[in-house]
Design a protein around this motif. Structure first.
Motif, PDB file in Angstrom:
ATOM      1  N   LYS A 202       0.860  -1.176   0.000  1.00  0.00           N
ATOM      2  CA  LYS A 202       0.000   0.000   0.000  1.00  0.00           C
ATOM      3  C   LYS A 202       0.900   1.231   0.000  1.00  0.00           C
ATOM      4  O   LYS A 202       1.883   1.300   0.740  1.00  0.00           O
ATOM      5  N   GLY A 203       0.556   2.199  -0.827  1.00  0.00           N
ATOM      6  CA  GLY A 203       1.356   3.412  -0.933  1.00  0.00           C
ATOM      7  C   GLY A 203       0.930   4.442   0.090  1.00  0.00           C
ATOM      8  O   GLY A 203      -0.167   4.992   0.025  1.00  0.00           O
ATOM      9  N   VAL A 204       1.788   4.709   1.047  1.00  0.00           N
ATOM     10  CA  VAL A 204       1.507   5.672   2.115  1.00  0.00           C
ATOM     11  C   VAL A 204       1.936   7.063   1.664  1.00  0.00           C
ATOM     12  O   VAL A 204       3.110   7.288   1.352  1.00  0.00           O
ATOM     13  N   VAL A 205       0.998   7.988   1.620  1.00  0.00           N
ATOM     14  CA  VAL A 205       1.276   9.356   1.198  1.00  0.00           C
ATOM     15  C   VAL A 205       1.358  10.261   2.429  1.00  0.00           C
ATOM     16  O   VAL A 205       0.408  10.352   3.206  1.00  0.00           O
ATOM     17  N   THR A 206       2.501  10.911   2.594  1.00  0.00           N
ATOM     18  CA  THR A 206       2.692  11.826   3.721  1.00  0.00           C
ATOM     19  C   THR A 206       2.771  13.263   3.203  1.00  0.00           C
ATOM     20  O   THR A 206       3.036  13.501   2.035  1.00  0.00           O
ATOM     21  N   LYS A 407      -4.318   5.813  -4.281  1.00  0.00           N
ATOM     22  CA  LYS A 407      -5.224   5.070  -5.170  1.00  0.00           C
ATOM     23  C   LYS A 407      -5.936   3.924  -4.449  1.00  0.00           C
ATOM     24  O   LYS A 407      -6.238   2.891  -5.039  1.00  0.00           O
ATOM     25  N   ASN A 408      -6.201   4.103  -3.164  1.00  0.00           N
ATOM     26  CA  ASN A 408      -6.825   3.043  -2.373  1.00  0.00           C
ATOM     27  C   ASN A 408      -7.793   3.659  -1.363  1.00  0.00           C
ATOM     28  O   ASN A 408      -7.556   3.612  -0.153  1.00  0.00           O
ATOM     29  N   PRO A 409      -8.903   4.244  -1.841  1.00  0.00           N
ATOM     30  CA  PRO A 409      -9.826   4.936  -0.930  1.00  0.00           C
ATOM     31  C   PRO A 409     -10.488   4.024   0.087  1.00  0.00           C
ATOM     32  O   PRO A 409     -10.772   4.457   1.208  1.00  0.00           O
ATOM     33  N   THR A 412      -8.026   3.448   2.880  1.00  0.00           N
ATOM     34  CA  THR A 412      -7.853   4.715   3.596  1.00  0.00           C
ATOM     35  C   THR A 412      -9.015   4.940   4.554  1.00  0.00           C
ATOM     36  O   THR A 412      -8.816   5.261   5.735  1.00  0.00           O
ATOM     37  N   LYS A 413     -10.220   4.766   4.054  1.00  0.00           N
ATOM     38  CA  LYS A 413     -11.409   4.971   4.882  1.00  0.00           C
ATOM     39  C   LYS A 413     -11.424   4.002   6.063  1.00  0.00           C
ATOM     40  O   LYS A 413     -11.727   4.391   7.195  1.00  0.00           O
ATOM     41  N   ALA A 414     -11.081   2.744   5.788  1.00  0.00           N
ATOM     42  CA  ALA A 414     -11.096   1.739   6.853  1.00  0.00           C
ATOM     43  C   ALA A 414     -10.049   2.056   7.923  1.00  0.00           C
ATOM     44  O   ALA A 414     -10.289   1.858   9.117  1.00  0.00           O
ATOM     45  N   SER A 415      -8.908   2.536   7.502  1.00  0.00           N
ATOM     46  CA  SER A 415      -7.832   2.794   8.468  1.00  0.00           C
ATOM     47  C   SER A 415      -8.135   3.986   9.365  1.00  0.00           C
ATOM     48  O   SER A 415      -7.571   4.111  10.446  1.00  0.00           O
TER      49      SER A 415
END
Length: 548
Positions: A202-206, A407-409, A412-415
Protein backbone atom coordinates in the motif's frame (compact mmCIF):
# COMPACT_ATOMS: atom_id res chain seq x y z
CA UNK A 1 -31.75 35.85 18.12
CA UNK A 2 -29.09 36.93 15.65
CA UNK A 3 -25.85 35.01 15.53
CA UNK A 4 -23.03 36.80 17.33
CA UNK A 5 -20.11 37.77 15.16
CA UNK A 6 -16.70 36.58 16.32
CA UNK A 7 -14.64 39.73 16.73
CA UNK A 8 -11.43 37.72 16.46
CA UNK A 9 -12.24 36.64 12.91
CA UNK A 10 -13.38 39.95 11.52
CA UNK A 11 -10.74 41.54 9.29
CA UNK A 12 -8.07 39.20 10.65
CA UNK A 13 -7.28 37.03 7.65
CA UNK A 14 -4.37 34.88 6.55
CA UNK A 15 -1.89 36.85 4.48
CA UNK A 16 1.60 36.29 3.14
CA UNK A 17 2.84 38.27 6.13
CA UNK A 18 1.30 36.10 8.84
CA UNK A 19 0.81 32.65 7.32
CA UNK A 20 3.23 30.31 5.55
CA UNK A 21 2.40 26.64 4.92
CA UNK A 22 4.61 24.44 7.08
CA UNK A 23 7.33 22.58 5.15
CA UNK A 24 10.67 21.08 6.19
CA UNK A 25 12.20 22.92 3.22
CA UNK A 26 12.27 25.92 5.56
CA UNK A 27 14.81 24.11 7.75
CA UNK A 28 17.55 23.79 5.15
CA UNK A 29 17.03 27.36 3.94
CA UNK A 30 17.49 28.63 7.50
CA UNK A 31 20.53 26.50 8.32
CA UNK A 32 22.21 27.51 5.06
CA UNK A 33 21.66 31.17 5.95
CA UNK A 34 22.41 31.09 9.68
CA UNK A 35 25.14 28.41 9.70
CA UNK A 36 26.50 28.48 6.14
CA UNK A 37 29.95 27.17 7.05
CA UNK A 38 28.83 24.56 9.55
CA UNK A 39 29.46 21.00 8.34
CA UNK A 40 26.25 19.39 7.09
CA UNK A 41 27.44 15.97 5.91
CA UNK A 42 30.54 13.79 5.90
CA UNK A 43 31.18 10.58 4.02
CA UNK A 44 34.38 8.71 3.15
CA UNK A 45 36.69 11.72 3.03
CA UNK A 46 34.09 14.07 1.56
CA UNK A 47 32.57 16.93 3.52
CA UNK A 48 29.89 19.51 2.78
CA UNK A 49 28.71 22.63 4.56
CA UNK A 50 25.07 23.67 4.90
CA UNK A 51 25.59 26.34 2.24
CA UNK A 52 27.00 23.74 -0.13
CA UNK A 53 24.25 21.21 0.60
CA UNK A 54 21.56 23.83 0.05
CA UNK A 55 23.15 24.82 -3.25
CA UNK A 56 23.39 21.18 -4.36
CA UNK A 57 19.71 20.64 -3.53
CA UNK A 58 18.70 23.72 -5.49
CA UNK A 59 20.79 22.61 -8.44
CA UNK A 60 19.12 19.21 -8.59
CA UNK A 61 15.67 20.71 -8.06
CA UNK A 62 16.43 22.98 -11.02
CA UNK A 63 17.52 19.99 -13.09
CA UNK A 64 14.28 18.16 -12.26
CA UNK A 65 12.25 21.25 -13.11
CA UNK A 66 13.99 21.53 -16.48
CA UNK A 67 13.13 17.85 -17.10
CA UNK A 68 9.47 18.73 -16.67
CA UNK A 69 9.16 17.34 -13.14
CA UNK A 70 6.75 19.24 -10.92
CA UNK A 71 3.67 19.06 -8.71
CA UNK A 72 2.07 15.61 -8.73
CA UNK A 73 5.15 13.84 -10.11
CA UNK A 74 7.06 11.05 -8.37
CA UNK A 75 10.84 10.69 -8.18
CA UNK A 76 12.10 7.33 -6.90
CA UNK A 77 15.49 6.51 -5.39
CA UNK A 78 17.28 3.20 -4.78
CA UNK A 79 20.23 4.39 -2.70
CA UNK A 80 22.08 3.56 0.51
CA UNK A 81 22.75 6.23 3.16
CA UNK A 82 24.79 8.57 0.98
CA UNK A 83 24.86 12.40 1.04
CA UNK A 84 22.90 12.30 -2.23
CA UNK A 85 20.05 10.38 -0.57
CA UNK A 86 19.90 13.04 2.14
CA UNK A 87 19.88 15.79 -0.51
CA UNK A 88 16.96 14.20 -2.36
CA UNK A 89 14.74 14.71 0.69
CA UNK A 90 14.99 18.43 -0.05
CA UNK A 91 15.70 18.65 -3.79
CA UNK A 92 12.70 16.56 -4.90
CA UNK A 93 10.07 18.53 -2.92
CA UNK A 94 11.88 21.77 -3.89
CA UNK A 95 10.83 20.93 -7.46
CA UNK A 96 7.26 20.39 -6.22
CA UNK A 97 7.50 16.61 -6.64
CA UNK A 98 7.13 13.65 -4.28
CA UNK A 99 10.02 11.40 -3.16
CA UNK A 100 9.58 7.62 -3.24
CA UNK A 101 12.55 6.13 -1.36
CA UNK A 102 12.73 2.44 -2.28
CA UNK A 103 13.64 -0.32 0.16
CA UNK A 104 17.01 -1.66 -1.02
CA UNK A 105 16.14 -5.10 0.37
CA UNK A 106 13.16 -5.68 -1.93
CA UNK A 107 13.03 -8.04 -4.90
CA UNK A 108 12.50 -6.93 -8.51
CA UNK A 109 8.73 -7.68 -8.73
CA UNK A 110 8.04 -5.60 -5.60
CA UNK A 111 10.09 -2.71 -6.94
CA UNK A 112 8.38 -2.92 -10.33
CA UNK A 113 4.98 -2.76 -8.65
CA UNK A 114 5.94 0.33 -6.68
CA UNK A 115 7.38 2.13 -9.70
CA UNK A 116 4.22 1.39 -11.68
CA UNK A 117 1.80 2.17 -8.88
CA UNK A 118 3.51 5.40 -7.87
CA UNK A 119 4.07 6.47 -11.48
CA UNK A 120 7.76 7.28 -10.97
CA UNK A 121 9.03 9.48 -13.77
CA UNK A 122 12.67 9.45 -12.63
CA UNK A 123 14.66 6.95 -10.59
CA UNK A 124 18.11 7.46 -9.05
CA UNK A 125 20.17 4.28 -8.73
CA UNK A 126 23.34 3.27 -6.92
CA UNK A 127 25.59 0.89 -8.97
CA UNK A 128 25.20 -1.83 -6.32
CA UNK A 129 21.50 -2.10 -7.17
CA UNK A 130 21.80 -1.72 -10.96
CA UNK A 131 21.03 -5.39 -11.59
CA UNK A 132 17.86 -5.52 -9.49
CA UNK A 133 16.61 -2.20 -10.91
CA UNK A 134 17.27 -3.37 -14.47
CA UNK A 135 15.18 -6.46 -13.76
CA UNK A 136 12.44 -4.35 -12.15
CA UNK A 137 12.33 -1.94 -15.11
CA UNK A 138 11.86 -4.89 -17.45
CA UNK A 139 8.94 -6.11 -15.32
CA UNK A 140 7.10 -2.78 -15.34
CA UNK A 141 3.81 -2.56 -17.21
CA UNK A 142 3.73 1.22 -17.44
CA UNK A 143 6.15 3.86 -18.78
CA UNK A 144 9.72 3.32 -17.60
CA UNK A 145 11.27 6.15 -15.59
CA UNK A 146 14.31 8.13 -16.69
CA UNK A 147 17.35 6.65 -14.88
CA UNK A 148 20.04 8.71 -13.12
CA UNK A 149 23.14 6.98 -11.73
CA UNK A 150 24.52 8.02 -8.36
CA UNK A 151 28.13 6.93 -8.40
CA UNK A 152 29.86 6.23 -5.09
CA UNK A 153 33.67 6.28 -5.36
CA UNK A 154 33.84 4.37 -2.07
CA UNK A 155 31.98 1.41 -3.59
CA UNK A 156 33.73 -0.97 -5.94
CA UNK A 157 31.55 -3.03 -8.25
CA UNK A 158 28.15 -2.78 -9.85
CA UNK A 159 27.55 -0.79 -12.99
CA UNK A 160 25.96 2.37 -14.28
CA UNK A 161 22.67 1.95 -16.15
CA UNK A 162 21.47 5.55 -16.33
CA UNK A 163 21.43 8.23 -18.95
CA UNK A 164 23.30 10.73 -16.77
CA UNK A 165 25.23 10.66 -13.49
CA UNK A 166 24.03 12.64 -10.46
CA UNK A 167 26.98 15.04 -10.27
CA UNK A 168 26.61 15.80 -13.98
CA UNK A 169 22.92 16.50 -13.43
CA UNK A 170 23.84 18.91 -10.63
CA UNK A 171 26.20 20.72 -12.97
CA UNK A 172 23.28 21.38 -15.32
CA UNK A 173 21.16 22.88 -12.51
CA UNK A 174 20.81 26.50 -11.42
CA UNK A 175 22.39 27.12 -7.98
CA UNK A 176 19.99 30.04 -7.49
CA UNK A 177 16.85 28.08 -8.35
CA UNK A 178 13.86 29.32 -6.38
CA UNK A 179 12.32 26.37 -4.61
CA UNK A 180 8.67 25.61 -5.27
CA UNK A 181 7.08 25.80 -1.85
CA UNK A 182 3.84 23.89 -1.24
CA UNK A 183 0.70 25.91 -1.83
CA UNK A 184 -0.87 23.95 0.99
CA UNK A 185 1.00 22.23 3.82
CA UNK A 186 -1.33 19.26 3.16
CA UNK A 187 0.46 18.75 -0.18
CA UNK A 188 2.28 15.43 -0.51
CA UNK A 189 6.01 15.30 0.20
CA UNK A 190 6.76 11.57 0.16
CA UNK A 191 5.43 8.19 -0.91
CA UNK A 192 6.40 5.04 0.98
CA UNK A 193 5.18 1.48 0.74
CA UNK A 194 4.12 -0.87 3.49
CA UNK A 195 3.31 -4.52 2.91
CA UNK A 196 0.32 -4.49 5.25
CA UNK A 197 -1.26 -7.88 5.87
CA UNK A 198 -2.36 -9.06 2.45
CA UNK A 199 1.07 -9.01 0.85
CA UNK A 200 -0.09 -6.29 -1.56
CA UNK A 201 1.95 -3.11 -0.94
CA UNK A 202 0.00 0.00 0.00
CA UNK A 203 1.36 3.41 -0.93
CA UNK A 204 1.51 5.67 2.11
CA UNK A 205 1.28 9.36 1.20
CA UNK A 206 2.69 11.83 3.72
CA UNK A 207 2.46 15.62 3.68
CA UNK A 208 4.68 18.65 4.31
CA UNK A 209 2.88 19.51 7.56
CA UNK A 210 3.45 16.08 9.09
CA UNK A 211 7.08 15.94 7.95
CA UNK A 212 7.71 19.36 9.49
CA UNK A 213 6.06 18.49 12.79
CA UNK A 214 7.64 15.07 13.18
CA UNK A 215 11.07 16.49 12.37
CA UNK A 216 10.65 18.90 15.29
CA UNK A 217 9.18 16.11 17.43
CA UNK A 218 12.39 14.14 16.90
CA UNK A 219 14.38 17.03 18.34
CA UNK A 220 12.17 17.23 21.42
CA UNK A 221 11.77 13.48 22.00
CA UNK A 222 15.49 12.71 21.80
CA UNK A 223 16.83 15.92 23.37
CA UNK A 224 18.74 16.56 20.18
CA UNK A 225 19.88 20.07 21.02
CA UNK A 226 21.78 22.35 18.61
CA UNK A 227 24.29 20.94 16.12
CA UNK A 228 23.90 17.22 16.85
CA UNK A 229 26.22 14.76 15.14
CA UNK A 230 23.93 12.09 13.74
CA UNK A 231 25.17 8.70 12.52
CA UNK A 232 23.08 7.17 9.72
CA UNK A 233 22.66 3.55 10.83
CA UNK A 234 18.90 3.72 10.11
CA UNK A 235 18.11 3.37 6.38
CA UNK A 236 17.00 6.65 4.84
CA UNK A 237 14.49 4.67 2.80
CA UNK A 238 12.71 3.53 5.96
CA UNK A 239 9.89 6.04 6.61
CA UNK A 240 12.20 8.68 5.11
CA UNK A 241 14.74 7.89 7.80
CA UNK A 242 12.07 8.56 10.45
CA UNK A 243 12.12 12.17 9.17
CA UNK A 244 15.70 12.65 10.40
CA UNK A 245 16.98 14.19 7.13
CA UNK A 246 14.64 17.10 7.91
CA UNK A 247 15.37 16.90 11.65
CA UNK A 248 19.12 17.31 11.24
CA UNK A 249 18.56 20.26 8.90
CA UNK A 250 16.32 21.91 11.49
CA UNK A 251 19.01 21.48 14.15
CA UNK A 252 21.86 22.43 11.78
CA UNK A 253 23.59 19.19 12.67
CA UNK A 254 26.03 16.89 10.93
CA UNK A 255 24.92 13.89 8.87
CA UNK A 256 27.56 11.19 9.27
CA UNK A 257 26.69 8.97 6.32
CA UNK A 258 27.30 5.23 6.35
CA UNK A 259 26.83 2.92 3.40
CA UNK A 260 26.58 -0.30 5.40
CA UNK A 261 26.10 -1.16 9.06
CA UNK A 262 29.47 -2.50 10.20
CA UNK A 263 30.29 -2.36 13.95
CA UNK A 264 33.99 -1.64 13.49
CA UNK A 265 33.21 1.23 11.12
CA UNK A 266 30.52 2.56 13.45
CA UNK A 267 32.87 2.65 16.45
CA UNK A 268 35.45 4.41 14.29
CA UNK A 269 32.96 7.07 13.15
CA UNK A 270 31.63 7.64 16.68
CA UNK A 271 35.17 8.38 17.86
CA UNK A 272 36.29 10.35 14.79
CA UNK A 273 33.31 12.71 14.53
CA UNK A 274 32.01 12.75 18.10
CA UNK A 275 28.66 11.17 17.23
CA UNK A 276 25.89 12.20 19.62
CA UNK A 277 22.81 10.44 18.18
CA UNK A 278 21.80 7.44 16.10
CA UNK A 279 18.69 5.37 15.33
CA UNK A 280 18.00 1.77 14.42
CA UNK A 281 16.26 -1.51 15.01
CA UNK A 282 17.27 -3.76 17.94
CA UNK A 283 19.46 -5.78 15.58
CA UNK A 284 21.79 -2.80 15.09
CA UNK A 285 22.40 -2.31 18.80
CA UNK A 286 22.68 -6.06 19.34
CA UNK A 287 25.39 -6.22 16.68
CA UNK A 288 27.29 -3.39 18.34
CA UNK A 289 27.13 -4.82 21.85
CA UNK A 290 28.30 -8.24 20.67
CA UNK A 291 31.05 -7.00 18.36
CA UNK A 292 34.59 -8.19 19.26
CA UNK A 293 35.85 -4.60 19.30
CA UNK A 294 32.95 -3.17 21.32
CA UNK A 295 34.11 -0.72 24.03
CA UNK A 296 34.85 -2.39 27.35
CA UNK A 297 33.39 0.55 29.22
CA UNK A 298 31.25 3.59 28.32
CA UNK A 299 33.03 6.52 26.75
CA UNK A 300 31.18 9.34 25.01
CA UNK A 301 27.44 8.84 25.56
CA UNK A 302 25.47 8.36 22.35
CA UNK A 303 21.67 8.67 22.43
CA UNK A 304 20.18 5.82 20.43
CA UNK A 305 16.54 5.65 19.38
CA UNK A 306 15.30 2.11 18.87
CA UNK A 307 12.10 0.88 17.22
CA UNK A 308 10.71 -2.22 15.59
CA UNK A 309 9.89 -5.17 17.80
CA UNK A 310 10.09 -4.24 21.49
CA UNK A 311 13.82 -4.42 22.23
CA UNK A 312 14.88 -7.30 24.48
CA UNK A 313 16.04 -6.24 27.93
CA UNK A 314 19.47 -7.67 27.12
CA UNK A 315 19.83 -5.31 24.15
CA UNK A 316 19.04 -2.22 26.24
CA UNK A 317 21.38 -3.36 29.01
CA UNK A 318 24.13 -4.18 26.54
CA UNK A 319 23.84 -0.82 24.81
CA UNK A 320 24.20 0.97 28.12
CA UNK A 321 27.38 -0.99 28.85
CA UNK A 322 29.07 0.40 25.73
CA UNK A 323 27.85 3.96 26.18
CA UNK A 324 24.63 4.05 24.14
CA UNK A 325 21.62 5.39 26.01
CA UNK A 326 18.58 3.76 24.45
CA UNK A 327 15.22 5.50 24.04
CA UNK A 328 12.37 3.39 22.68
CA UNK A 329 10.05 4.86 20.06
CA UNK A 330 7.14 3.30 18.20
CA UNK A 331 5.28 3.97 15.02
CA UNK A 332 4.56 2.88 11.47
CA UNK A 333 5.07 4.18 7.95
CA UNK A 334 1.58 5.69 8.20
CA UNK A 335 2.70 7.94 11.08
CA UNK A 336 6.04 9.02 9.57
CA UNK A 337 8.02 6.45 11.53
CA UNK A 338 8.13 7.15 15.27
CA UNK A 339 5.04 8.90 16.63
CA UNK A 340 5.19 7.71 20.24
CA UNK A 341 8.06 7.53 22.71
CA UNK A 342 8.75 5.82 26.00
CA UNK A 343 9.31 9.14 27.74
CA UNK A 344 11.78 8.77 30.59
CA UNK A 345 10.75 9.79 34.07
CA UNK A 346 12.81 11.13 36.99
CA UNK A 347 14.19 8.31 39.06
CA UNK A 348 14.69 5.79 36.26
CA UNK A 349 18.46 6.21 36.38
CA UNK A 350 18.39 4.95 39.98
CA UNK A 351 16.72 1.69 38.98
CA UNK A 352 18.65 -1.51 38.44
CA UNK A 353 19.74 -2.02 34.80
CA UNK A 354 17.19 -4.79 34.26
CA UNK A 355 14.30 -2.83 35.80
CA UNK A 356 15.28 0.31 33.90
CA UNK A 357 15.40 -1.70 30.67
CA UNK A 358 11.95 -3.16 31.39
CA UNK A 359 10.52 0.35 31.83
CA UNK A 360 12.21 1.62 28.65
CA UNK A 361 10.94 -1.08 26.29
CA UNK A 362 7.32 0.14 26.42
CA UNK A 363 5.84 1.87 23.39
CA UNK A 364 4.94 4.82 25.55
CA UNK A 365 3.11 8.09 25.06
CA UNK A 366 2.44 10.47 22.13
CA UNK A 367 5.37 12.14 20.41
CA UNK A 368 5.61 15.81 21.47
CA UNK A 369 3.70 17.09 18.43
CA UNK A 370 1.43 14.08 17.88
CA UNK A 371 -2.06 14.57 19.29
CA UNK A 372 -2.65 11.13 20.80
CA UNK A 373 -1.76 7.47 20.92
CA UNK A 374 -3.82 5.07 22.98
CA UNK A 375 -5.53 1.70 23.00
CA UNK A 376 -9.21 1.50 22.06
CA UNK A 377 -11.78 -1.23 21.82
CA UNK A 378 -12.06 -1.39 18.00
CA UNK A 379 -15.80 -2.12 18.18
CA UNK A 380 -16.95 0.50 20.69
CA UNK A 381 -14.04 2.89 20.03
CA UNK A 382 -13.78 3.46 23.77
CA UNK A 383 -10.41 3.64 25.51
CA UNK A 384 -9.47 0.55 27.50
CA UNK A 385 -8.86 0.82 31.26
CA UNK A 386 -5.30 1.72 32.25
CA UNK A 387 -4.81 -1.61 33.99
CA UNK A 388 -2.08 -3.20 31.87
CA UNK A 389 -4.42 -6.13 31.20
CA UNK A 390 -7.35 -5.11 28.98
CA UNK A 391 -6.36 -5.58 25.34
CA UNK A 392 -7.49 -3.35 22.50
CA UNK A 393 -6.08 -1.91 19.28
CA UNK A 394 -3.32 0.70 19.31
CA UNK A 395 -4.48 3.86 17.52
CA UNK A 396 -3.08 7.28 16.64
CA UNK A 397 -4.69 10.64 16.03
CA UNK A 398 -3.11 13.93 15.03
CA UNK A 399 -1.14 15.90 12.49
CA UNK A 400 1.56 13.23 12.27
CA UNK A 401 -0.68 10.80 10.41
CA UNK A 402 -0.57 10.13 6.67
CA UNK A 403 -2.89 11.68 4.08
CA UNK A 404 -3.92 8.13 3.18
CA UNK A 405 -3.12 5.25 0.83
CA UNK A 406 -2.44 6.16 -2.79
CA UNK A 407 -5.22 5.07 -5.17
CA UNK A 408 -6.83 3.04 -2.37
CA UNK A 409 -9.83 4.94 -0.93
CA UNK A 410 -11.38 1.87 0.69
CA UNK A 411 -8.26 1.04 2.73
CA UNK A 412 -7.85 4.71 3.60
CA UNK A 413 -11.41 4.97 4.88
CA UNK A 414 -11.10 1.74 6.85
CA UNK A 415 -7.83 2.79 8.47
CA UNK A 416 -9.39 6.08 9.70
CA UNK A 417 -12.64 4.57 10.99
CA UNK A 418 -14.00 6.37 14.03
CA UNK A 419 -11.64 9.31 13.70
CA UNK A 420 -8.50 7.36 14.61
CA UNK A 421 -5.76 5.66 12.61
CA UNK A 422 -5.99 1.92 13.27
CA UNK A 423 -2.52 0.35 13.51
CA UNK A 424 -3.66 -3.27 13.67
CA UNK A 425 -1.39 -3.80 16.68
CA UNK A 426 -2.93 -5.10 19.88
CA UNK A 427 -1.87 -3.61 23.17
CA UNK A 428 -2.72 -2.41 26.65
CA UNK A 429 -2.28 0.80 28.61
CA UNK A 430 -0.51 0.43 31.94
CA UNK A 431 -1.09 2.33 35.16
CA UNK A 432 1.40 5.00 34.06
CA UNK A 433 -0.61 5.67 30.90
CA UNK A 434 2.04 4.06 28.69
CA UNK A 435 1.03 1.91 25.73
CA UNK A 436 2.48 -1.60 25.60
CA UNK A 437 2.11 -3.79 22.50
CA UNK A 438 0.98 -7.31 23.31
CA UNK A 439 0.52 -8.81 19.86
CA UNK A 440 0.04 -7.93 16.24
CA UNK A 441 -3.49 -8.56 15.13
CA UNK A 442 -2.41 -8.54 11.49
CA UNK A 443 0.40 -11.03 12.02
CA UNK A 444 3.11 -8.67 10.85
CA UNK A 445 6.61 -9.95 11.57
CA UNK A 446 9.23 -7.26 12.27
CA UNK A 447 12.66 -8.53 11.25
CA UNK A 448 15.60 -6.17 11.54
CA UNK A 449 13.18 -3.24 11.51
CA UNK A 450 11.47 -4.43 8.30
CA UNK A 451 7.83 -5.52 8.15
CA UNK A 452 7.03 -8.95 6.72
CA UNK A 453 3.50 -10.02 5.85
CA UNK A 454 2.89 -13.58 7.02
CA UNK A 455 0.17 -13.90 4.38
CA UNK A 456 2.64 -13.15 1.61
CA UNK A 457 5.00 -15.89 2.82
CA UNK A 458 2.12 -18.33 3.29
CA UNK A 459 0.98 -17.71 -0.27
CA UNK A 460 4.37 -18.86 -1.53
CA UNK A 461 4.40 -21.95 0.70
CA UNK A 462 0.98 -22.96 -0.54
CA UNK A 463 2.37 -23.08 -4.06
CA UNK A 464 4.62 -26.01 -3.18
CA UNK A 465 3.04 -29.24 -4.44
CA UNK A 466 3.62 -31.08 -1.14
CA UNK A 467 2.06 -28.44 1.15
CA UNK A 468 -1.51 -28.89 2.40
CA UNK A 469 -1.63 -26.15 5.06
CA UNK A 470 0.90 -23.48 5.98
CA UNK A 471 1.04 -20.78 8.62
CA UNK A 472 3.84 -18.32 9.33
CA UNK A 473 4.46 -16.56 12.64
CA UNK A 474 7.26 -14.62 14.26
CA UNK A 475 10.04 -16.49 16.02
CA UNK A 476 12.42 -14.65 18.36
CA UNK A 477 15.91 -14.25 16.94
CA UNK A 478 18.95 -12.89 18.83
CA UNK A 479 20.21 -11.04 15.75
CA UNK A 480 17.12 -9.86 13.84
CA UNK A 481 14.65 -9.53 16.72
CA UNK A 482 12.14 -11.70 14.86
CA UNK A 483 12.31 -14.00 11.84
CA UNK A 484 9.59 -15.91 9.97
CA UNK A 485 8.93 -19.44 11.21
CA UNK A 486 6.79 -21.66 9.00
CA UNK A 487 4.47 -24.38 10.26
CA UNK A 488 3.65 -26.83 7.48
CA UNK A 489 1.20 -29.71 7.18
CA UNK A 490 1.98 -31.93 4.18
CA UNK A 491 -0.42 -33.62 1.83
CA UNK A 492 -0.95 -37.32 2.42
CA UNK A 493 1.94 -39.33 1.03
CA UNK A 494 3.92 -36.19 0.12
CA UNK A 495 7.46 -35.57 1.30
CA UNK A 496 9.78 -32.59 1.38
CA UNK A 497 12.51 -31.18 3.61
CA UNK A 498 13.08 -27.98 5.53
CA UNK A 499 15.96 -27.09 3.21
CA UNK A 500 13.81 -27.64 0.11
CA UNK A 501 10.95 -25.46 1.37
CA UNK A 502 13.27 -22.64 2.40
CA UNK A 503 14.95 -22.74 -1.01
CA UNK A 504 11.50 -22.78 -2.66
CA UNK A 505 10.50 -19.63 -0.78
CA UNK A 506 13.80 -17.92 -1.47
CA UNK A 507 13.15 -18.24 -5.20
CA UNK A 508 10.07 -16.03 -4.86
CA UNK A 509 10.78 -13.81 -1.85
CA UNK A 510 13.38 -11.35 -0.69
CA UNK A 511 15.90 -12.96 1.63
CA UNK A 512 14.62 -11.30 4.79
CA UNK A 513 11.09 -12.58 4.09
CA UNK A 514 12.19 -16.20 3.66
CA UNK A 515 11.38 -18.53 6.61
CA UNK A 516 14.43 -19.33 8.71
CA UNK A 517 12.92 -22.56 10.05
CA UNK A 518 10.13 -24.98 9.17
CA UNK A 519 8.14 -27.10 11.62
CA UNK A 520 6.33 -30.13 10.13
CA UNK A 521 3.18 -31.66 11.59
CA UNK A 522 -0.57 -31.16 12.03
CA UNK A 523 -1.52 -27.48 12.32
CA UNK A 524 -4.05 -26.69 15.08
CA UNK A 525 -7.37 -25.42 13.75
CA UNK A 526 -10.76 -24.44 15.07
CA UNK A 527 -13.89 -26.45 14.34
CA UNK A 528 -14.51 -24.23 11.33
CA UNK A 529 -11.03 -24.86 9.95
CA UNK A 530 -9.42 -21.56 10.96
CA UNK A 531 -5.76 -21.95 11.85
CA UNK A 532 -5.08 -21.16 15.50
CA UNK A 533 -2.11 -18.85 15.12
CA UNK A 534 -2.05 -17.98 18.79
CA UNK A 535 -1.02 -21.57 19.50
CA UNK A 536 1.67 -21.46 16.82
CA UNK A 537 3.05 -18.23 18.26
CA UNK A 538 3.23 -19.92 21.63
CA UNK A 539 5.00 -22.92 20.11
CA UNK A 540 7.48 -20.60 18.36
CA UNK A 541 8.00 -18.54 21.50
CA UNK A 542 6.84 -15.32 19.85
CA UNK A 543 4.09 -14.58 22.38
CA UNK A 544 6.64 -14.55 25.19
CA UNK A 545 8.99 -12.41 23.13
CA UNK A 546 6.32 -9.82 22.41
CA UNK A 547 4.58 -9.59 25.75
CA UNK A 548 7.79 -9.84 27.76
Amino acid sequence: MTERQNQYNTGLDKTDANYVPLTPLSFIARSATVYPNHVSAVYEGRSYTWRQTYTRCRRFASYLHDKGIGVGDTVAAMLPNLPAMNELHFAVPMAGAVLNALNIRLDAPSIAFQLDHGGARIILVDPEFAHIITEALNLMTGPRPFVIDVDDPAFKGGKQIGEIEYEAALAHGDPNFTMIRPQDEWDAIALGYTSGTTGNPKGVVTHHRGAYLNAVSNILASNLGPHPVYLWTLPMFHCNGWCFPWTIAAAAGVNVCLRKVEPTKIFQLIKEFGVTHMCGAPIVYNALTNAPDAPKEPGRIVVGLVAGAPPPVAVIEGAERIGIKISHVYGLTEVYGPASVCAEQPGWDALSPSERARMKRRQGVPYPLQEAVTVLDPMSMQEVPHDGETIGEVMFRGNIVMKGYLKNPNETKASFRGGWFHTGDLGVVDQDGYVIIKDRSKDIIISGGENISSVEVEDVLFRHPSVLFAAVVAKPDPKWGEVPCAFVELKEGATTTEEELIAFCRASLSGFKTPKSVVFGPIPKTSTGKIQKFQLRKDAGSATAITG
